[in-house]
Design a protein around this motif. Sequence first.
Motif, PDB file in Angstrom:
ATOM      1  N   THR A   1      43.265  54.258  31.481  1.00 47.99           N
ATOM      2  CA  THR A   1      44.100  55.416  31.893  1.00 47.99           C
ATOM      3  C   THR A   1      43.893  55.668  33.499  1.00 47.99           C
ATOM      4  OG1 THR A   1      43.391  56.574  30.111  1.00 47.99           O
ATOM      5  CG2 THR A   1      43.980  58.160  31.924  1.00 47.99           C
TER       6      THR A   1
ATOM      7  N   SER B   1      51.062  54.158  38.405  1.00 52.10           N
ATOM      8  CA  SER B   1      52.043  55.028  38.681  1.00 52.10           C
ATOM      9  C   SER B   1      52.080  55.891  40.104  1.00 52.10           C
ATOM     10  CB  SER B   1      51.958  56.430  37.623  1.00 52.10           C
ATOM     11  OG  SER B   1      50.842  57.066  37.903  1.00 52.10           O
ATOM     12  N   LYS B   2      51.062  55.728  40.606  1.00 49.39           N
ATOM     13  CA  LYS B   2      50.824  56.082  42.172  1.00 49.39           C
ATOM     14  C   LYS B   2      51.250  55.290  43.235  1.00 49.39           C
ATOM     15  CE  LYS B   2      46.930  59.636  41.548  1.00 49.39           C
ATOM     16  NZ  LYS B   2      45.741  59.786  41.890  1.00 49.39           N
TER      17      LYS B   2
ATOM     18  N   GLU C   1      39.365  56.630  40.421  1.00 52.36           N
ATOM     19  CA  GLU C   1      40.188  55.682  40.697  1.00 52.36           C
ATOM     20  C   GLU C   1      39.886  54.777  41.770  1.00 52.36           C
ATOM     21  OE1 GLU C   1      44.079  58.557  39.515  1.00 52.36           O
ATOM     22  OE2 GLU C   1      43.426  58.459  41.416  1.00 52.36           O
TER      23      GLU C   1
ATOM     24  N   ARG D   1      47.148  55.383  35.916  1.00 46.58           N
ATOM     25  CA  ARG D   1      47.464  56.458  37.070  1.00 46.58           C
ATOM     26  C   ARG D   1      47.737  55.542  38.362  1.00 46.58           C
ATOM     27  NH1 ARG D   1      42.572  60.298  36.445  1.00 46.58           N
ATOM     28  NH2 ARG D   1      42.747  61.076  34.285  1.00 46.58           N
TER      29      ARG D   1
END
Length: 122
Positions: free
Chosen positions: A44, A51-52, A9, A48
């Motif tokens: 993906t 969403s974080k 990430e 993530r």
Amino acid sequence: MKQNISESELEVMKVLWKIGEASSAQIVEQLKDSSDWKPKTIQTLITRLVSKGFIDVDKTNRKLFIYKPAISEREYKDSASKSFLEKLYNGSINKMVLSFVKENKLSKEEIDELRDILKDED
């Protein structure tokens, strides 16, 4: 910062910090030479991070979402440094530096540089 960013990430965040904002296709393009991830994997990772709360998404154009960092690189580094210090050295930078010095992980030049930095802070 409540959640951590994985190494993968973080690579996506580095792209966004560098270029400011981008579509997922632009992020994929930026990462294609430095990783062997498939576009779906990168999407993906982006999802993530959204969403974080590390990435904001502009959905005004329904066909092309634009992603941008919700946190600056400086804010992330400050938070990650504090977290690292808390986990490994009970929040004490003194203990961390002492550990590096005692384990000979710092060169004489680095120690001199640290000394100069500390002198300048007075």
